[in-house]
Write a protein that holds these residues in place. Sequence first.
Motif, PDB file in Angstrom:
ATOM      1  N   MET A 265       0.821  -1.197   0.000  1.00 15.38           N
ATOM      2  CA  MET A 265       0.000   0.000   0.000  1.00 15.38           C
ATOM      3  C   MET A 265       0.864   1.260   0.000  1.00 15.38           C
ATOM      4  SD  MET A 265      -2.639  -1.719  -0.085  1.00 15.38           S
ATOM      5  CE  MET A 265      -3.352  -3.267   0.434  1.00 15.38           C
ATOM      6  N   GLY A 266       0.345   2.291  -0.625  1.00 13.58           N
ATOM      7  CA  GLY A 266       1.036   3.567  -0.619  1.00 13.58           C
ATOM      8  C   GLY A 266       0.428   4.504   0.407  1.00 13.58           C
ATOM      9  N   PRO A 267       0.870   5.756   0.436  1.00 15.89           N
ATOM     10  CA  PRO A 267       0.278   6.739   1.351  1.00 15.89           C
ATOM     11  C   PRO A 267      -1.221   6.887   1.084  1.00 15.89           C
ATOM     12  CG  PRO A 267       2.293   7.581   0.354  1.00 15.89           C
ATOM     13  CD  PRO A 267       1.956   6.326  -0.370  1.00 15.89           C
ATOM     14  N   LYS A 268      -2.005   6.998   2.149  1.00 19.01           N
ATOM     15  CA  LYS A 268      -3.455   7.045   1.982  1.00 19.01           C
ATOM     16  C   LYS A 268      -3.919   8.286   1.230  1.00 19.01           C
ATOM     17  CE  LYS A 268      -4.383   4.597   6.331  1.00 19.01           C
ATOM     18  NZ  LYS A 268      -3.222   4.948   7.166  1.00 19.01           N
ATOM     19  N   PHE A 269      -3.098   9.324   1.197  1.00 13.68           N
ATOM     20  CA  PHE A 269      -3.514  10.577   0.591  1.00 13.68           C
ATOM     21  C   PHE A 269      -2.930  10.783  -0.806  1.00 13.68           C
ATOM     22  CE2 PHE A 269       0.142  11.162   3.337  1.00 13.68           C
ATOM     23  CZ  PHE A 269       1.068  11.685   2.452  1.00 13.68           C
ATOM     24  N   SER A 270      -2.090   9.867  -1.287  1.00 18.11           N
ATOM     25  CA  SER A 270      -1.423  10.056  -2.570  1.00 18.11           C
ATOM     26  C   SER A 270      -2.409   9.882  -3.728  1.00 18.11           C
ATOM     27  CB  SER A 270      -0.270   9.064  -2.730  1.00 18.11           C
ATOM     28  OG  SER A 270       0.277   9.132  -4.025  1.00 18.11           O
ATOM     29  N   THR A 271      -2.354  10.794  -4.693  1.00 18.19           N
ATOM     30  CA  THR A 271      -3.200  10.700  -5.892  1.00 18.19           C
ATOM     31  C   THR A 271      -2.363  10.737  -7.164  1.00 18.19           C
ATOM     32  OG1 THR A 271      -3.514  13.112  -5.820  1.00 18.19           O
ATOM     33  CG2 THR A 271      -5.209  11.749  -4.768  1.00 18.19           C
ATOM     34  N   ASP A 272      -1.061  10.581  -7.027  1.00 19.71           N
ATOM     35  CA  ASP A 272      -0.163  10.588  -8.191  1.00 19.71           C
ATOM     36  C   ASP A 272       0.569   9.255  -8.245  1.00 19.71           C
ATOM     37  OD1 ASP A 272       1.503  11.108 -10.288  1.00 19.71           O
ATOM     38  OD2 ASP A 272       2.579  12.778  -9.344  1.00 19.71           O
ATOM     39  N   PHE A 273       0.003   8.312  -8.986  1.00 21.12           N
ATOM     40  CA  PHE A 273       0.599   6.982  -9.056  1.00 21.12           C
ATOM     41  C   PHE A 273       1.918   6.973  -9.831  1.00 21.12           C
ATOM     42  CE2 PHE A 273      -3.982   5.511  -8.651  1.00 21.12           C
ATOM     43  CZ  PHE A 273      -3.844   5.182  -7.313  1.00 21.12           C
ATOM     44  N   SER A 274       2.114   7.981 -10.692  1.00 18.93           N
ATOM     45  CA  SER A 274       3.338   8.002 -11.491  1.00 18.93           C
ATOM     46  C   SER A 274       4.573   8.261 -10.639  1.00 18.93           C
ATOM     47  CB  SER A 274       3.229   9.065 -12.589  1.00 18.93           C
ATOM     48  OG  SER A 274       3.071  10.360 -12.020  1.00 18.93           O
TER      49      SER A 274
END
Length: 569
Positions: A265-274
């Motif tokens: 899992m990544g940061p819960k707030f991240s919206t930039d998958f690139s």
Amino acid sequence: MEAHEAQSKSFQVVIQDLGEQEGHTFSVDDPELREIIKAGIDRAAGKGYGKGRSRFRDLVFTRQFTTFDRQNPRGAQSPFHGFFTLFWLAMALLLVKIAALNWKNQGSVFGRAEILHLMIDRDLFVLLATDGAMCLSTSLGFLLQKSIANGYLTWDGWGWIIQSVWQVLFTATVIWFSFYREWPWTHTVFIVLHVFVLLMKQHSYGFTNGYLSRVFRRKKLLQEKLGQLESLEPTKSSSPLLSRTSASGADLRRVDTPRHRRRSMGPKFSTDFSSEGSEIALMANAIEAGSPLDASQIQAFTRVIETEMTILNEELRGTSTSPQKAYPHNLTLSDFVDWACLPTLVYEVEYPRQPDINWYYVAEKSAATLGVIWIMIIVSQAYIYPAVMEAVRQRDVLGVPLETRWREFPWLVSDMLFPLLLEQLLAWYVIWECLLNVLAEVTRFADRSFYGEWWNSTSWDQYARDWNRPVHHFLLRHVYHSSISALRLSRLQATFVTFLLSAVVHELLMFCLFKKVRGYLFAMQLAQLPLAALSRTRLLKGRDTLGNVIFWLGLFIGPSVLTALYLVV
């Protein structure tokens, strides 16, 4: 056994991890269960996360009463309850003495009542209208969050910039207006303190919901990826993108294990998958690029995304007991108005509430509020106002040289020692015991831990934590924790930043009152840092009585010395 089961059914436990930006909170109705859960989380944090910067345990919302409230069983059964009675009996006798002296010297039990006239004779309705306009203008934060939730803005784009600029303009405009109207100190104290309260409320509402908006955007992006996965036809060949990660299809099937989940899992707030380095970002990029995926990969990807969406849903739900109150359903006008009236400065989606309102209690605390304010006015008029006006007359009217005024400085300090200490105690009592309890009862707010046993403080950092818990909780989450997570500061640096901000705000209040910058209060606020460090040395560590004596000496002498400095120099 039956009683225990009935009681257990009433427990409400809500645990919330606000992530890297804002920290971690939990709430529980039962105080004993609260301590058990808190200890368990702390132990788990020590074993599972080590020295991670994003794991904080800062807030606990639960049902409890203030120490001096008659509803508190501990307060009613305190062995020192008689001293509490003695204090108010002494206040009554003091008022009788002041009234008698006023009658003897001036023919009226109220005396000249200059302070009362300052409060009501000039610009009272302008002050009230200004305060009403301040409260209404805070709705800009609500409109901003609605715009973000509806997709017109993003928090990490223009959202946080607009919120920050507005907070600066809001505070500066009100302070400027107080200077423009040339308000007396009574008006200035009220309006400046209230603008700081509204500033903190706006900040907490804006930045908490701004963070949740980013979580919500991530959830929507993952929903899109899940939809794309469902429309994909499985192939016989695997995606070459998976070779860049240690997660094979077999590994992804074990994503329910805590160790692998944290890695995937990544940061819960991240919206930039690139730019995100997590494995779930790699999956999202593979789906977006249309990479060939076999049946096992599609199944594993689906499972990982659904697991993360479950975590995000819990994040959006926060402390609410129902999904219908989760973000963005909490962004309603009624919720905002309710938040504006609550006696707390830290925003949550939901708080523990009392079942009903005791209007007799509201009347009792309201009468106590007005009564204590009246006592403060009388004490100020009798013991503080004459000394202050004499110091102002020597400085501004007679033009007495500074050297001469310095010779009067010790006598001015001694004249204000006892009345200022009494005013401190009364001001604290009327705000944190009376006024906040009125707001709590009217709003059915159950967590009334507005202060701790600060009178037993053995160090200044303990006093800072206990005497004003609403502000302490705000600084803890939105300054201390945010400094560590956003600015990557160490705990020591974050502590300094927190005290520095507090010192600046206190000095700003002195500037509004005395119309000059001297830095005395600023220096005293920052002096708490070395004093707190001194309390941990061999000289004071473990010597609670000595530490408490030093604390009370500072609280006793400090305000009169500070006031005299601003009046003389």
